[in-house]
Design a protein around this motif. Structure first.
Motif, mmCIF file in Angstrom:
data_model
loop_
_atom_site.group_PDB
_atom_site.id
_atom_site.type_symbol
_atom_site.label_atom_id
_atom_site.label_comp_id
_atom_site.label_asym_id
_atom_site.label_seq_id
_atom_site.Cartn_x
_atom_site.Cartn_y
_atom_site.Cartn_z
ATOM 1 N N LEU A 133 98.333 42.628 2.259
ATOM 2 C CA LEU A 133 97.705 43.188 1.063
ATOM 3 C C LEU A 133 96.248 42.745 1.002
ATOM 4 O O LEU A 133 95.341 43.546 0.724
ATOM 5 N N GLY A 134 96.029 41.470 1.291
ATOM 6 C CA GLY A 134 94.680 40.949 1.310
ATOM 7 C C GLY A 134 93.847 41.588 2.406
ATOM 8 O O GLY A 134 92.673 41.923 2.218
ATOM 9 N N GLU A 137 92.506 44.896 1.383
ATOM 10 C CA GLU A 137 91.357 44.754 0.484
ATOM 11 C C GLU A 137 90.101 44.402 1.281
ATOM 12 O O GLU A 137 89.044 44.983 1.069
ATOM 13 N N GLY A 140 89.011 47.223 3.318
ATOM 14 C CA GLY A 140 88.737 48.420 2.516
ATOM 15 C C GLY A 140 89.588 49.609 2.924
ATOM 16 O O GLY A 140 89.131 50.755 2.928
ATOM 17 N N LEU A 141 90.859 49.343 3.254
ATOM 18 C CA LEU A 141 91.746 50.416 3.717
ATOM 19 C C LEU A 141 92.825 50.724 2.676
ATOM 20 O O LEU A 141 93.197 49.864 1.879
ATOM 21 N N PRO A 142 93.377 51.953 2.713
ATOM 22 C CA PRO A 142 94.523 52.265 1.863
ATOM 23 C C PRO A 142 95.679 51.326 2.190
ATOM 24 O O PRO A 142 95.826 50.891 3.338
ATOM 25 N N LEU A 143 96.488 51.041 1.177
ATOM 26 C CA LEU A 143 97.587 50.084 1.335
ATOM 27 C C LEU A 143 98.856 50.660 0.731
ATOM 28 O O LEU A 143 98.830 51.185 -0.376
ATOM 29 N N VAL A 144 99.959 50.581 1.460
ATOM 30 C CA VAL A 144 101.263 50.842 0.857
ATOM 31 C C VAL A 144 102.193 49.704 1.279
ATOM 32 O O VAL A 144 102.359 49.440 2.467
ATOM 33 N N SER A 145 102.798 49.045 0.277
ATOM 34 C CA SER A 145 103.698 47.933 0.577
ATOM 35 C C SER A 145 105.148 48.404 0.568
ATOM 36 O O SER A 145 105.454 49.493 0.078
ATOM 37 N N ALA A 172 99.275 59.081 2.328
ATOM 38 C CA ALA A 172 98.023 58.335 2.425
ATOM 39 C C ALA A 172 97.303 58.768 3.686
ATOM 40 O O ALA A 172 97.925 59.190 4.662
ATOM 41 N N PRO A 173 95.964 58.649 3.669
ATOM 42 C CA PRO A 173 95.201 58.917 4.897
ATOM 43 C C PRO A 173 95.315 57.730 5.848
ATOM 44 O O PRO A 173 95.733 56.642 5.436
#
Ligand SMILES: Cc1cc2nc3c(=O)[nH]c(=O)nc-3n(C[C@H](O)[C@H](O)[C@H](O)COP(=O)(O)OP(=O)(O)OC[C@H]3O[C@@H](n4cnc5c(N)ncnc54)[C@H](O)[C@@H]3O)c2cc1C
Ligand SMILES: Nc1ncnc2c1ncn2[C@@H]1O[C@H](COP(=O)(O)O)[C@@H](O)[C@H]1O
Lengths: 261, 317
Positions: A133-134, A137, A140-145, A172-173
């Motif tokens: 997750l960090g 951030e 600067g990328l899309p995130l899905v957990s 998501a891209p």
């Protein structure tokens, strides 16, 4: 890019779990080698499933740590990953997650092209569940957990994300960062051919200096002051009847007596 | 003084959630707390009587805004910048875990996840969190503030004090969103919610297959309870993952937690150890579950459970 951490075997029975309080660290039980964190094998499996579905994927496994046990780490190659990249440095023994993110981000930016970063949902040593997750951030990328299913589409990905009572479908891209959970299904066992191929592959190893980092860059934000095994003073009251059926009956009566049911 | 920005959540009835009330209690245990509770979206009506200093609603964003809380993360990140609190406190919920981590790394803050205790020592924030699946506890001094902290469910008793906080509302900003939720598929649930149940009957690998879960269901029904499971039982496909109790499943704290054919691995106990009484039925007397249970029967569930169920039904009749 699959993030994989080497951890003490979490199946160690509680009676064999020992801590050295003078160094605030876990003493590995004799003869039990460390393993690749379970959820990270789910992440490798997720990448392999994309390949099985027909995508042309190159899978690089990336790990940051020290005292790597190659037999354990190479399991990822034996499953079918292409490359194993290790950042191996004594200075990485006791870093926190912020520092781990920094090292991972440095390697990923250096290594260049990738479409997906897959991590495990959490590492079974410090149980933090936040390194990927960090990383999302910081990069600067899309995130899905908490991904349990993953598909590549023409312009990105669609995934299923586990929520408290069901799941979400998310698009998501790419490039994107995902964390993978065990609901994805059991990671495959390496077959003989995979094991043979893995034994011939050499991991690519970097030190902190190779990455232009020093331990000063990695000072922890949280200082560990104490690591200890909590004391349990629970005393069990065993209910014994004339036979097992009778024990069941007596248990119900005892719970009623205590007004628990 | 410790200034705390507490990220509140509402429950499915539109009330302040139990986990938020627990977080209020944790915040109040810090030295000279000054507590602001913020809600993504309109604050629930019951928030206006919380025993805290102020309430901030970020209007027009709902807790589940975009489903993965990108809007909430951006809003709370700006609030942290403007309020500069010592501690940003969230519950370790789906929402809190995701937003907490993103917030901490977005603004380069200290982060402690899944804590069970907070305190001040010599002016510094000290946190305790279970590690190694719950086999150990780790205590940390937080070297720099603001620190983002998520709190494990059940670690504190919910606050019952009341007060009259100042109430404020702010307008949301517009953000660039990457990922989109296109659909949400909910598991159907019959009966009480696992997290709210007064009795939980859980089954593990020792049950040997999916069928025995119907006996557990009968027992749960007789006790107005809910059915839980170990990860091993869920991974085997015997019952849906939404029933999983533990570190990576649900946290429950019922009056009675009945564990059938469960060995009591630390990662399982992490989700049920705050139950009032744990009852174990397991054929192995050396199994770890008997070190955690208050009552136990050493035996084969196939022989113990039917008579237990029959007696429970008689007592309830
Ligand atoms: C990072 C991480 C997170 C995890 N998260 C979770 C989690 O959230 N929840 C969770 O549950 N696990 C979790 N686990 C897994 C956990 O470590 C254990 O593997 C799991 O809980 C074991 O499940 P079990 O007790 O059902 O199975 P086992 O450990 O195999 O135990 C089965 C028990 O059944 C008993 N038994 C067998 N036959 C009978 C019979 N006929 N009658 C009575 N008793 C019988 C046996 O004596 C044994 O004690 C996690 C693991 C890791 C590494
Ligand atoms: N040292 C590391 N090296 C590689 N990957 C890591 C490392 N630490 C954490 N990760 C990844 O981040 C996930 C979550 O870890 P954590 O936040 O430590 O619980 C793990 O499942 C890994 O995929």
């Amino acid at each position: 890019m699959v993030l994989a951490k080497q951890v003490p075997d979490p199946e160690t029975p509680p009676s064999q779990f020992k801590i050295d309080e003078s160094t605030n660290s876990v003493v590995p039980p004799n003869g039990v080698p460390p393993v690749v964190n379970g959820f990270d094998l789910n992440a490798v499996e997720a990448a392999l499933l994309l390949r099985d579905a027909g995508a042309d994927v190159e899978i690089t496994v990336l790990s940051v740590g020290t005292d790597f046990v190659m037999d354990s780490m190479k399991k990822t190659l034996a499953m079918g990953a292409d490359r194993l990249v290790l950042v191996d440095d004594d200075g990485l023994d006791k870093i926190d997650s912020a520092a781990t993110v920094k090292v991972l981000a440095t390697v990923i930016e250096k290594d260049g092209a990738f479409d997906l970063v897959l991590g495990g949902r959490q590492a079974s040593d410090w149980d933090q569940a936040h390194v990927p997750l960090g990383l999302a951030e910081v990069l600067g990328l899309p995130l899905v957990s908490l991904v349990q299913k993953l598909e590549l589409t023409d312009n990105g990905i669609t995934v299923q994300r586990v929520i408290t009572d069901g799941y979400q479908e998310i698009t998501a891209p790419i490039p994107a960062v995902l964390t993978v959970t065990n609901e994805l299904g059991e990671p495959r066992y390496p077959n003989l051919r995979g094991i043979m191929q893995a034994s011939r592959k050499k991991p690519e190893v970097f030190s902190l200096a190779d990455l232009g980092l020093s331990s000063g860059d990695l000072a922890p934000k949280l200082k560990l002051t104490k690591l200890y095994v909590p004391e349990s003073n629970q005393q069990v009251e065993l209910i014994e009847g004339e036979n097992e059926a009778d024990s069941g009956k007596k248990l119900a009566l005892r719970l009623r007596e205590e007004k628990l049911i | 003084m410790t200034s705390i920005l507490l990220i509140g959540e509402s429950d499915e009835h539109g009330e302040v959630s139990q986990s938020t009330l627990q977080a209020v209690a944790a915040a109040k245990s810090l030295s000279e707390p000054n507590i602001t509770v913020t809600f993504s979206g309109d604050a629930p009506a019951s928030a206006s009587s919380l025993s805290v200093d102020s309430i901030v609603s970020i209007s027009a964003v709902s807790n589940s805004d975009d489903g993965i809380y990108e809007q909430s993360t951006a809003e709370i990140a700006s609030l942290v910048t403007s309020n500069n609190p010592d501690v940003v406190l969230l519950s370790k919920s789906d929402f809190g875990s995701l937003v907490g981590a993103r917030l901490a790394f977005r603004s380069d803050l200290s982060f402690a996840a899944d804590c069970t205790e907070l305190s001040n020592e010599n002016g510094a924030l000290v946190v305790t969190r279970p590690v190694y699946g719950g086999s150990a506890l780790a205590e940390f001094i937080v070297a720099s503030t603001p620190a983002v902290v998520t709190l494990r469910a059940g670690a504190y008793e919910p606050s019952t004090e009341t007060g009259s906080p100042a109430i404020e509302s702010i307008e949301p900003q517009s953000i660039e969103q990457f990922a989109y939720v296109t659909d949400t598929v909910a598991e159907t649930r019959d009966g009480v919610r696992l997290e709210d149940a007064g009795v939980v009957v859980s089954g593990g690998r020792g049950l040997g297959g999916p069928e025995p879960f119907s006996v557990l269901k009968d027992l749960a029904n007789a006790l107005d309870g809910a059915v839980g499971a170990s990860r091993a039982a869920c991974d085997a496909g015997w019952i849906d993952h939404s029933h999983q109790v533990g570190l990576t499943g649900k946290s429950v704290s019922p009056d009675v937690y009945i564990a059938v054919g469960i060995s009591g691995a630390s990662q399982h106990m992490a989700g049920c150890s705050s139950s009032r009484a744990i009852v174990a039925i397991n054929k192995d007397a050396d199994s770890n579950i008997f070190k955690e249970a208050r009552f136990g029967v050493v035996g084969d569930w196939e022989k113990v459970l039917p008579s237990f169920l029959a007696s429970v039904r008689e007592l309830k009749a």
